[in-house]
Design an enzyme around this catalytic site. Sequence first.
Site, mmCIF file in Angstrom:
data_model
loop_
_atom_site.group_PDB
_atom_site.id
_atom_site.type_symbol
_atom_site.label_atom_id
_atom_site.label_comp_id
_atom_site.label_asym_id
_atom_site.label_seq_id
_atom_site.Cartn_x
_atom_site.Cartn_y
_atom_site.Cartn_z
ATOM 1 N N ASP A 49 34.685 46.654 40.202
ATOM 2 C CA ASP A 49 34.905 47.623 41.268
ATOM 3 C C ASP A 49 34.350 48.991 40.866
ATOM 4 O O ASP A 49 34.510 49.427 39.719
ATOM 5 C CB ASP A 49 36.425 47.730 41.497
ATOM 6 C CG ASP A 49 36.778 48.444 42.783
ATOM 7 O OD1 ASP A 49 36.302 48.006 43.840
ATOM 8 O OD2 ASP A 49 37.541 49.433 42.728
ATOM 9 N N GLU A 68 28.535 37.136 24.287
ATOM 10 C CA GLU A 68 29.259 36.488 23.180
ATOM 11 C C GLU A 68 29.974 35.228 23.697
ATOM 12 O O GLU A 68 29.902 34.161 23.106
ATOM 13 C CB GLU A 68 30.268 37.497 22.613
ATOM 14 C CG GLU A 68 31.200 36.965 21.555
ATOM 15 C CD GLU A 68 32.432 37.882 21.409
ATOM 16 O OE1 GLU A 68 32.278 39.119 21.467
ATOM 17 O OE2 GLU A 68 33.550 37.333 21.268
HETATM 18 C C1 NOJ Z 1 35.871 49.152 46.393
HETATM 19 C C2 NOJ Z 1 36.645 48.002 46.973
HETATM 20 O O1 NOJ Z 1 35.746 47.043 47.470
HETATM 21 C C3 NOJ Z 1 37.538 48.588 48.041
HETATM 22 O O2 NOJ Z 1 38.163 47.591 48.796
HETATM 23 C C4 NOJ Z 1 38.543 49.502 47.373
HETATM 24 O O3 NOJ Z 1 39.326 50.137 48.370
HETATM 25 C C5 NOJ Z 1 37.842 50.587 46.554
HETATM 26 N N1 NOJ Z 1 36.774 50.062 45.746
HETATM 27 C C6 NOJ Z 1 38.821 51.241 45.635
HETATM 28 O O4 NOJ Z 1 39.206 50.357 44.643
#
Ligand code: NOJ
Length: 552
Positions: free
Chosen positions: A214, A264
């Site tokens: 993310d 790894e």
């Molecule tokens: C990107 C994620 O896809 C989204 O759903 C989320 O709200 C934000 N990052 C924050 O984590």
Amino acid sequence: MSAEVCCPPLPGSARDWWQTAVVYQVYVRSFADSDGDGIGDLDGVRARLPYLRSLGVDALWLNPFYPSPQHDHGYDVSDYRGVHPEYGTLESFDRLIRDAHRLDLKVLVDVVPNHCSIEHPWFRAALAAGPGSPERAHFHFADGRGEYGELPPNNWRSIFGGSAWQRASDTQWFLHTFAAEQPDFNWRHPDVSSYFEEVLRFWLDRGVDGLRIDVAHGLHKADGLPDHEHAEHDELTGDPINPHAWNQPEVHGVWRSWRAIAEEYSRRTGRDRVLVGEVGLLDTDQLAQYQRPDELHQTFFFEFLRAEWDDQALHDVIDRGLGTIAGSGSSVAWVLNNHDMPRSVTRYAGGAPGAGPGDLHLGLARARAAALLMLALPGSSYLYQGEELGLPEVTDLPEHLLTDPMFHRSGGVRRGRDGCRVPLPWTAAHDSFGFSPDGTRGTTWLPQPDWFAEHAADLLLGSGDSMLHLYREALALRHRIPALAFGDFRWLPTEPGVLAFTRGDGLACAVNCSSRPVCNPVEGVVLIASDTEAGEKLPANSAVWTLLPDGT
Ligand code: NOJ
């Protein structure tokens, strides 16, 4: 459009599974509910693995299922090594991955390193320990400005709207680039990187085949957290986007060390593990930097998702996408849908959340053609659950039911992402369309509209020209025809409004983006078409794959 060679075949050594895989994104909360509480769970996913197997995908990516107060549906993690009780237990995760592997499906999990939850033990400790403590150094705490510290420490704005700072109960404020319940980690602190390396190893040890990362362009903030001066403005809220919160050079060091860990494990176990980054940068050259050979294996190519239904726009985006391969040595991860964007049927229909569905007949025709376009391109594709059912966005969810922090923090200016997260319809004739077990009468966590019945998987399975059949057939062809994975890519000359290209010597894809029928620019045997009328003519908004006569 002119003929040119755009993308050479992948070298044999680069033929790792993830380079060409079709990965299915499972938004666990909305996929399938096994226990009747109206919320999807890991056992629900496990029960539907045979469906995914017969759909023909190679892997699934599970959105966050970790313990979390669910302020952002799991992207606010309070324990990175557990399972939220609504979704199951670590044992249910182990059962899921075991069964998936038995069916030859790989499993990716989501990791959220930019921020955690206000309920994460480190953040609780930081609040309790007070200003100047070592605990606070794991996050970005700072004194406020103004006579009494009543103003945020800088002018950064949250991606979801409002200030990016929240005041603690003392003199300090903490940084959150998303919701106030999602404090950002301080990645300049060595404890943070060691902690996440352990998290990475924890899931790799449990057998996952990869991780989706993310906000992979986040993590480090500009040293000193300076005010921004020349920010771009968000088109909806007018908020300046913090240039200093993203894409700092130090972040690449993190991806190099994570790549070394993934390599790894790949070496040690003989199974390739993949790191796929959500990098929210639209500059393709910058994006390519994240998938250099010693960094992330791939990054999502969101430009494709954002492109208008227009031959020139799509041609340019595809060229830019394939260009990143040459630059990075990796392959493109194409995306048409995900849990953050209005569904493609609605986008192509001219609809939008809160603004109405648009012309869904048109949207569906284009989404069908776009699916064949995407699945014929070199690289991998990420599908979002329900895309194969041709689900449109639910654009009219009542405001009092909206759960997305984006809706609330933007003061309703942004409608948010609930409309693409409504629980899936599996069977047309059952309560909750088969999302929850029959007879449990659980209310789904977001309401399903009556018209979801028309998109139920069982109904579509019985109809030969449904979207579900289109995806199943296209994925079966991807498995049968090696040129779709490994053949070189070459644009063919076409009339305006039309795109056509070959993969290897044997296969061509043609797409009519225009609103009038055209002659199919490719001669041969039609293998699959998005429109039953397609053949020598391509109807408006349609696509075909054609088997070329030998040697063309
Ligand atoms: C990107 C994620 O896809 C989204 O759903 C989320 O709200 C934000 N990052 C924050 O984590």
